[in-house]
Write a protein that holds these residues in place. Structure first.
Motif, PDB file in Angstrom:
ATOM      1  N   THR A 131       9.670  21.201   0.249  1.00 23.27           N
ATOM      2  CA  THR A 131      10.761  22.241   0.704  1.00 23.27           C
ATOM      3  C   THR A 131      11.595  21.507   1.759  1.00 23.27           C
ATOM      4  OG1 THR A 131       9.543  24.162   0.164  1.00 23.27           O
ATOM      5  CG2 THR A 131      11.281  24.263   1.910  1.00 23.27           C
ATOM      6  N   ALA A 132      12.741  21.503   1.382  1.00 21.76           N
ATOM      7  CA  ALA A 132      13.912  20.630   2.380  1.00 21.76           C
ATOM      8  C   ALA A 132      15.262  20.912   1.946  1.00 21.76           C
ATOM      9  CB  ALA A 132      13.547  19.395   2.242  1.00 21.76           C
ATOM     10  N   VAL A 133      16.219  20.519   2.713  1.00 24.67           N
ATOM     11  CA  VAL A 133      17.440  20.324   2.046  1.00 24.67           C
ATOM     12  C   VAL A 133      17.724  18.936   1.516  1.00 24.67           C
ATOM     13  CG1 VAL A 133      20.050  20.007   2.585  1.00 24.67           C
ATOM     14  CG2 VAL A 133      18.473  21.933   3.773  1.00 24.67           C
ATOM     15  N   TYR A 134      18.090  18.613   0.213  1.00 23.85           N
ATOM     16  CA  TYR A 134      17.936  17.196  -0.139  1.00 23.85           C
ATOM     17  C   TYR A 134      19.403  16.661  -0.242  1.00 23.85           C
ATOM     18  CZ  TYR A 134      13.087  17.486  -1.676  1.00 23.85           C
ATOM     19  OH  TYR A 134      11.724  17.666  -1.847  1.00 23.85           O
ATOM     20  N   TYR A 135      19.457  15.363   0.348  1.00 23.01           N
ATOM     21  CA  TYR A 135      20.998  14.817   0.206  1.00 23.01           C
ATOM     22  C   TYR A 135      21.175  13.720  -0.347  1.00 23.01           C
ATOM     23  CZ  TYR A 135      21.493  17.774   4.629  1.00 23.01           C
ATOM     24  OH  TYR A 135      21.494  18.744   5.484  1.00 23.01           O
ATOM     25  N   CYS A 136      22.191  13.564  -1.127  1.00 21.05           N
ATOM     26  CA  CYS A 136      22.616  12.170  -2.051  1.00 21.05           C
ATOM     27  C   CYS A 136      23.151  11.307  -0.988  1.00 21.05           C
ATOM     28  CB  CYS A 136      23.335  12.780  -3.194  1.00 21.05           C
ATOM     29  SG  CYS A 136      23.971  11.586  -4.193  1.00 21.05           S
ATOM     30  N   ASN A 137      23.108  10.060  -1.262  1.00 18.31           N
ATOM     31  CA  ASN A 137      23.400   9.248  -0.401  1.00 18.31           C
ATOM     32  C   ASN A 137      23.986   7.963  -1.339  1.00 18.31           C
ATOM     33  OD1 ASN A 137      22.746   6.188   0.762  1.00 18.31           O
ATOM     34  ND2 ASN A 137      23.817   7.770   2.450  1.00 18.31           N
ATOM     35  N   MET A 138      25.133   7.359  -1.018  1.00 21.84           N
ATOM     36  CA  MET A 138      25.593   6.254  -1.792  1.00 21.84           C
ATOM     37  C   MET A 138      25.928   5.112  -0.718  1.00 21.84           C
ATOM     38  SD  MET A 138      28.910   5.577  -4.314  1.00 21.84           S
ATOM     39  CE  MET A 138      28.058   5.645  -5.865  1.00 21.84           C
ATOM     40  N   LYS A 139      25.763   3.943  -0.714  1.00 19.91           N
ATOM     41  CA  LYS A 139      26.169   2.819   0.276  1.00 19.91           C
ATOM     42  C   LYS A 139      26.312   1.363  -0.312  1.00 19.91           C
ATOM     43  CE  LYS A 139      21.280   2.357   1.598  1.00 19.91           C
ATOM     44  NZ  LYS A 139      20.325   2.530   2.811  1.00 19.91           N
ATOM     45  N   TRP A 140      27.064   0.779   0.324  1.00 20.05           N
ATOM     46  CA  TRP A 140      27.067  -0.862  -0.148  1.00 20.05           C
ATOM     47  C   TRP A 140      27.325  -1.698   0.917  1.00 20.05           C
ATOM     48  CZ3 TRP A 140      30.317   2.773  -2.493  1.00 20.05           C
ATOM     49  CH2 TRP A 140      31.676   2.724  -2.059  1.00 20.05           C
ATOM     50  N   ASP A 141      27.010  -2.784   0.904  1.00 24.60           N
ATOM     51  CA  ASP A 141      27.134  -3.768   2.107  1.00 24.60           C
ATOM     52  C   ASP A 141      28.411  -4.676   1.959  1.00 24.60           C
ATOM     53  OD1 ASP A 141      23.514  -4.304   2.338  1.00 24.60           O
ATOM     54  OD2 ASP A 141      24.950  -2.980   3.563  1.00 24.60           O
ATOM     55  N   TYR A 142      28.879  -4.858   0.682  1.00 26.86           N
ATOM     56  CA  TYR A 142      29.658  -5.909   0.169  1.00 26.86           C
ATOM     57  C   TYR A 142      30.858  -5.373  -0.394  1.00 26.86           C
ATOM     58  CZ  TYR A 142      32.337  -9.976  -1.525  1.00 26.86           C
ATOM     59  OH  TYR A 142      33.242 -10.986  -1.690  1.00 26.86           O
ATOM     60  N   ARG A 175      15.818  13.811   2.336  1.00 28.77           N
ATOM     61  CA  ARG A 175      15.426  14.995   2.449  1.00 28.77           C
ATOM     62  C   ARG A 175      15.274  15.532   3.798  1.00 28.77           C
ATOM     63  NH1 ARG A 175       9.538  15.856  -0.689  1.00 28.77           N
ATOM     64  NH2 ARG A 175       8.553  14.533   0.766  1.00 28.77           N
ATOM     65  N   GLN A 176      15.612  16.709   4.453  1.00 32.86           N
ATOM     66  CA  GLN A 176      15.389  17.061   5.642  1.00 32.86           C
ATOM     67  C   GLN A 176      14.712  18.556   5.769  1.00 32.86           C
ATOM     68  OE1 GLN A 176      18.747  16.727   8.249  1.00 32.86           O
ATOM     69  NE2 GLN A 176      17.369  16.744  10.114  1.00 32.86           N
ATOM     70  N   ALA A 177      13.565  18.633   6.307  1.00 31.67           N
ATOM     71  CA  ALA A 177      12.974  19.899   6.343  1.00 31.67           C
ATOM     72  C   ALA A 177      13.190  20.506   7.798  1.00 31.67           C
ATOM     73  CB  ALA A 177      11.433  19.672   5.989  1.00 31.67           C
ATOM     74  N   PRO A 178      12.977  21.601   7.989  1.00 33.46           N
ATOM     75  CA  PRO A 178      13.278  22.503   9.172  1.00 33.46           C
ATOM     76  C   PRO A 178      12.373  21.702  10.244  1.00 33.46           C
ATOM     77  CG  PRO A 178      13.219  24.041   7.664  1.00 33.46           C
ATOM     78  CD  PRO A 178      12.758  22.774   6.718  1.00 33.46           C
ATOM     79  N   GLY A 179      13.080  21.482  11.537  1.00 36.81           N
ATOM     80  CA  GLY A 179      12.351  20.730  12.604  1.00 36.81           C
ATOM     81  C   GLY A 179      12.175  19.260  12.309  1.00 36.81           C
ATOM     82  N   LYS A 180      12.368  18.816  11.182  1.00 37.72           N
ATOM     83  CA  LYS A 180      11.847  17.489  11.195  1.00 37.72           C
ATOM     84  C   LYS A 180      13.342  16.389  10.820  1.00 37.72           C
ATOM     85  CE  LYS A 180       7.493  18.417   9.001  1.00 37.72           C
ATOM     86  NZ  LYS A 180       6.617  18.279   7.747  1.00 37.72           N
ATOM     87  N   GLN A 181      12.793  15.075  10.928  1.00 39.50           N
ATOM     88  CA  GLN A 181      14.214  14.225  10.795  1.00 39.50           C
ATOM     89  C   GLN A 181      14.247  13.779   9.183  1.00 39.50           C
ATOM     90  OE1 GLN A 181      12.706  10.973  12.866  1.00 39.50           O
ATOM     91  NE2 GLN A 181      13.919  11.350  14.650  1.00 39.50           N
ATOM     92  N   ARG A 182      15.499  13.559   9.107  1.00 40.43           N
ATOM     93  CA  ARG A 182      15.742  13.366   7.751  1.00 40.43           C
ATOM     94  C   ARG A 182      14.788  11.903   7.365  1.00 40.43           C
ATOM     95  NH1 ARG A 182      22.022  13.181   5.670  1.00 40.43           N
ATOM     96  NH2 ARG A 182      21.630  15.141   6.918  1.00 40.43           N
ATOM     97  N   GLU A 183      14.350  12.063   6.081  1.00 42.49           N
ATOM     98  CA  GLU A 183      13.746  10.974   5.436  1.00 42.49           C
ATOM     99  C   GLU A 183      14.077  10.587   3.860  1.00 42.49           C
ATOM    100  OE1 GLU A 183       9.472  11.945   4.717  1.00 42.49           O
ATOM    101  OE2 GLU A 183       9.896  13.593   3.366  1.00 42.49           O
TER     102      GLU A 183
END
Length: 118
Positions: A90-101, A38-46
């Motif tokens: 309160t924030a914009v919520y982002y979905c993430n998918m990742k893999w290393d192999y 999530r990323q709130a206004p003026g803050k870094q994505r966490e």
């Protein structure tokens, strides 16, 4: 390529609940990690929560006991059940998918707004 589509955001009052969903499609490697940031206004994505394809989960301290991440591997979908919401969620919520192999890949959704009023 992988596409992530989020849904379920909205405006709620403090103490209420929301459930976010994120459906992944495309060339998906079965062993992966899905998560919500999530990323709130003026803050870094966490980072908010992660879940592996094996079902292991982790949460940021501020949401422990209130949020629950889950997934349906057959549908390549991840969920975030958010209870006892607070204005600071309160924030914009982002979905993430990742893999290393076999090759590192990292994909993001477009984001969904969650607004919690006091």
């Amino acid at each position: 390529q992988v596409q992530l589509v989020e849904s379920g955001g909205g405006l709620v009052q403090a103490g209420e609940s929301l459930r976010l969903s994120c459906a992944a499609s495309g060339s998906i490697f079965s062993i992966n990690v899905m998560g919500w940031y999530r990323q709130a206004p003026g803050k870094q994505r966490e980072l908010v929560a992660l879940i592996t394809s094996g079902g292991s989960t982790s949460y940021v301290d501020s949401v422990k006991g209130r949020f629950t991440i889950s997934r349906n591997n057959a549908k390549n979908t991840v969920y975030l059940q958010m209870d006892s919401l607070k204005p600071e969620d309160t924030a914009v919520y982002y979905c993430n998918m990742k893999w290393d192999y076999p090759t590192y890949r990292n994909y993001w959704g477009q984001g969904t707004q969650v607004t919690v009023s006091s």
